[in-house]
Design a protein around this motif. Structure first.
Motif, mmCIF file in Angstrom:
data_model
loop_
_atom_site.group_PDB
_atom_site.id
_atom_site.type_symbol
_atom_site.label_atom_id
_atom_site.label_comp_id
_atom_site.label_asym_id
_atom_site.label_seq_id
_atom_site.Cartn_x
_atom_site.Cartn_y
_atom_site.Cartn_z
ATOM 1 N N GLY A 191 43.538 36.468 30.728
ATOM 2 C CA GLY A 191 44.150 35.499 31.622
ATOM 3 C C GLY A 191 45.641 35.714 31.773
ATOM 4 O O GLY A 191 46.302 36.181 30.838
ATOM 5 N N TYR A 192 46.153 35.385 32.970
ATOM 6 C CA TYR A 192 47.573 35.560 33.270
ATOM 7 C C TYR A 192 48.087 34.384 34.084
ATOM 8 O O TYR A 192 47.346 33.789 34.857
ATOM 9 N N ARG A 193 49.367 34.099 33.919
ATOM 10 C CA ARG A 193 50.051 33.058 34.695
ATOM 11 C C ARG A 193 50.994 33.754 35.674
ATOM 12 O O ARG A 193 51.727 34.670 35.326
ATOM 13 N N TYR A 194 50.967 33.266 36.915
ATOM 14 C CA TYR A 194 51.816 33.787 37.984
ATOM 15 C C TYR A 194 52.626 32.629 38.546
ATOM 16 O O TYR A 194 52.133 31.507 38.648
ATOM 17 N N LEU A 195 53.850 32.903 38.937
ATOM 18 C CA LEU A 195 54.733 31.864 39.471
ATOM 19 C C LEU A 195 55.181 32.218 40.879
ATOM 20 O O LEU A 195 55.401 33.388 41.202
ATOM 21 N N LYS A 196 55.318 31.182 41.697
ATOM 22 C CA LYS A 196 55.917 31.325 43.027
ATOM 23 C C LYS A 196 56.537 29.982 43.379
ATOM 24 O O LYS A 196 55.823 29.042 43.730
ATOM 25 N N GLY A 197 57.843 29.888 43.252
ATOM 26 C CA GLY A 197 58.534 28.633 43.534
ATOM 27 C C GLY A 197 58.017 27.516 42.642
ATOM 28 O O GLY A 197 58.005 27.636 41.419
ATOM 29 N N ALA A 198 57.543 26.439 43.240
ATOM 30 C CA ALA A 198 57.036 25.285 42.489
ATOM 31 C C ALA A 198 55.581 25.469 42.057
ATOM 32 O O ALA A 198 55.030 24.637 41.358
ATOM 33 N N VAL A 199 54.971 26.580 42.461
ATOM 34 C CA VAL A 199 53.554 26.821 42.183
ATOM 35 C C VAL A 199 53.392 27.694 40.938
ATOM 36 O O VAL A 199 54.078 28.692 40.764
ATOM 37 N N GLN A 200 52.458 27.270 40.115
ATOM 38 C CA GLN A 200 52.064 28.045 38.944
ATOM 39 C C GLN A 200 50.560 28.244 39.034
ATOM 40 O O GLN A 200 49.810 27.279 39.124
ATOM 41 N N MET A 201 50.136 29.490 39.066
ATOM 42 C CA MET A 201 48.716 29.808 39.154
ATOM 43 C C MET A 201 48.322 30.588 37.910
ATOM 44 O O MET A 201 48.932 31.593 37.588
ATOM 45 N N GLU A 202 47.295 30.095 37.231
ATOM 46 C CA GLU A 202 46.743 30.795 36.083
ATOM 47 C C GLU A 202 45.351 31.265 36.473
ATOM 48 O O GLU A 202 44.549 30.498 37.005
ATOM 49 N N LEU A 203 45.076 32.533 36.221
ATOM 50 C CA LEU A 203 43.773 33.107 36.515
ATOM 51 C C LEU A 203 43.150 33.623 35.225
ATOM 52 O O LEU A 203 43.826 34.306 34.445
ATOM 53 N N TYR A 204 41.883 33.281 35.007
ATOM 54 C CA TYR A 204 41.176 33.670 33.798
ATOM 55 C C TYR A 204 39.854 34.331 34.163
ATOM 56 O O TYR A 204 39.219 33.972 35.149
ATOM 57 N N LYS A 205 39.444 35.278 33.325
ATOM 58 C CA LYS A 205 38.175 35.973 33.531
ATOM 59 C C LYS A 205 37.256 35.667 32.345
ATOM 60 O O LYS A 205 37.671 35.692 31.195
ATOM 61 N N TYR A 206 36.005 35.376 32.683
ATOM 62 C CA TYR A 206 34.961 35.125 31.688
ATOM 63 C C TYR A 206 33.804 36.090 31.932
ATOM 64 O O TYR A 206 33.648 36.596 33.038
ATOM 65 N N ASN A 207 33.008 36.289 30.922
ATOM 66 C CA ASN A 207 31.745 36.990 31.091
ATOM 67 C C ASN A 207 30.653 35.925 30.984
ATOM 68 O O ASN A 207 30.346 35.460 29.889
ATOM 69 N N PRO A 208 30.077 35.494 32.107
ATOM 70 C CA PRO A 208 29.099 34.403 32.088
ATOM 71 C C PRO A 208 27.898 34.672 31.179
ATOM 72 O O PRO A 208 27.262 33.738 30.710
ATOM 73 N N ASP A 209 27.610 35.940 30.902
ATOM 74 C CA ASP A 209 26.480 36.281 30.043
ATOM 75 C C ASP A 209 26.817 36.189 28.557
ATOM 76 O O ASP A 209 25.924 36.170 27.715
ATOM 77 N N LYS A 210 28.107 36.149 28.230
ATOM 78 C CA LYS A 210 28.523 36.164 26.829
ATOM 79 C C LYS A 210 29.593 35.109 26.551
ATOM 80 O O LYS A 210 30.651 35.410 26.005
ATOM 81 N N LEU A 211 29.338 33.867 26.930
ATOM 82 C CA LEU A 211 30.307 32.801 26.706
ATOM 83 C C LEU A 211 30.260 32.342 25.246
ATOM 84 O O LEU A 211 29.181 32.069 24.714
ATOM 85 N N ASN A 212 31.437 32.243 24.627
ATOM 86 C CA ASN A 212 31.474 31.693 23.279
ATOM 87 C C ASN A 212 31.479 30.163 23.370
ATOM 88 O O ASN A 212 31.515 29.589 24.456
#
Length: 194
Positions: A82-103
């Motif tokens: 997962g990573y956080r990205y910034l643009k002005g007042a916006v903060q976007m965090e994107l995360y990747k999961y493996n739906p077949d192997k969720l802890n």
């Protein structure tokens, strides 16, 4: 001598303040370039991974730069990356999961989002948006959006970002392989539409 220096310094400060107060009026070429950027993003092929998703979101105009991302502590929410990205007042965090192997942590976070549209971390409730296939999660915050706001441009941009998350998945993500995962995806879509 000191008075002359002080006068010059004051003049420079006044000039810099005045130049910062100007307003610009968008012109036709700015809106044309925005349309061209969107068209270019639609023609580009993206990889089905977090980098591809970040590039897609950048090309849609939600984030400025994918190179200056902040790596998140994904173990707190059970994600693979997962990573956080910034643009002005916006903060976007994107995360990747493996739906077949969720802890257990990932399952808990996803269940909370599916049930309430948010998950709890350190006693704080955080809005999260899952992709239809459960492979990606987005946390989108904009300081211009106040609680209860559903009509501002900032809120509408956030809604569009959520839709674009699923456009990316629909167009570039590898299809789910087994029927059980397909049923989970259908359940997730049904819950979102209610």
């Amino acid at each position: 001598m000191k008075k002359i220096f002080a006068l010059i310094l004051a003049s420079l400060m006044l000039i810099s303040v005045m130049s910062g107060c100007g307003t610009t009026v968008p012109n036709a070429t700015e809106s044309t370039s925005s349309t061209e950027e969107t068209k270019q993003a639609e023609e580009t092929t993206y990889e089905d991974n977090l980098k591809g998703l970040a590039e897609y979101m950048k090309d849609q105009g939600y984030i400025d730069n994918t190179d200056n991302a902040y790596k998140m502590q994904v173990q707190l929410i059970g994600a693979e990356e997962g990573y956080r990205y910034l643009k002005g007042a916006v903060q976007m965090e994107l995360y990747k999961y493996n739906p077949d192997k969720l802890n257990k942590t990932a399952k808990d976070v996803m269940e909370q989002i599916e049930k309430n549209g948010e998950f709890e971390l350190y006693g704080k409730k955080i809005k999260g948006y899952l992709s239809d296939n459960g492979k990606y999660m987005m946390v989108y915050t904009d300081s211009a959006i106040v609680e209860g706001d559903t009509t501002s441009d900032a809120y509408k941009t956030m809604e569009k970002a959520v839709k674009d998350l699923n456009k990316f998945v629909k167009k570039y993500s590898v299809a789910l392989l087994d029927d059980e995962d397909t049923e989970k995806t259908k359940d997730r879509k049904t819950k979102k539409s209610k």
